[in-house]
Design an enzyme around this catalytic site. Sequence first.
Site: not given
Ligand code: PBG
Length: 324
Positions: A194, A247
Amino acid sequence: MFPEYRPRRLRQNEAFRRMIRETVLTTSDLILPLFAIGGKDVQNPIPSMPGQYQLSIDRLVKTCLEVKKLDIPAVMLFGIPDKKDALATGAYAKDGIIQKAVKAVKDKVPELMVITDVCLCEYTDHGHCGVVEKNMVDNDASLDLIARTALSHAKAGADMVAPSDMMDGRVAEIRESLDDSGFSQVPIMAYAAKYCSGFYGPFRQAADSAPKFGDRRTYQMDPANALEAIREVTLDIEEGADIVMVKPALPYLDVICRVRQEFDLPVAAYNVSGEYAMIKAADQLGWLDGKRVMMESLTSIKRAGADMILTYFAMDAARELHAL
Ligand code: PBG
């Protein structure tokens, strides 16, 4: 070589094109993320994500019935709690928003798989994904709360948990606590690679989860790194992940492709909020054909190697696929 070989021969009509098509997107590939909020009959539009809403549980259940009808196998739930605090109490409360939402959906739409996002950032008053000590996100102090959150989701009936916090060691901690409590059959979909991405902007508006100070660079990955993604995925698999996620998706197709080639576990890709917002915005401006680039984007993510795609386009795409 030309003129003996002419690639256009097999492109001359749709029947030939169908016969040689390498990647076929189906509704089975899709997972729809949804945002649950308190109240009744609430449907708050998310301004930067046209067509997406914060939904009260009654409305969320209705949407899930639609999702099921469209033959989409799963949803991913995010919660927006009434109150936030330093220890993210709402994340693992027995009657927290997600716990109630999971129960309601499993009660009314039992065949639909309910995946829960496991993170603290929507529930902490500072907006970080872990516990903050002396202005630093404390990795090890966060693990217990993250595992408690995952366990509370499983107890509420979640079919799969998906940790997105990017703390080191959280997959092992979650696996252990699930197994110890009799949930050894609940799989973990790990947000394994991520990235610290600007493409999460609209989501943070949707989930009210932007960090109040600093940023997420000390736990989410540097967009410049791909080898590190392999190490992150390796770790999560060793700790017990059943599905590994990359992601965002479109700016990281190379990472999806590498993860697909290196590992034999199912790979998920998250087509995030900013990727959705860009296409919706350009479509609204008449600058491109939104439906067409939606299908092209999702097909590209699958072509890169994703076995499943988390996408806010899931219902739109399923309608397109059913219309074909
Ligand atoms: C929580 C999380 C996030 C997303 C999914 N889970 C936000 C982040 O990490 O700031 C982002 C999903 C999206 O942008 O569609 N940590």
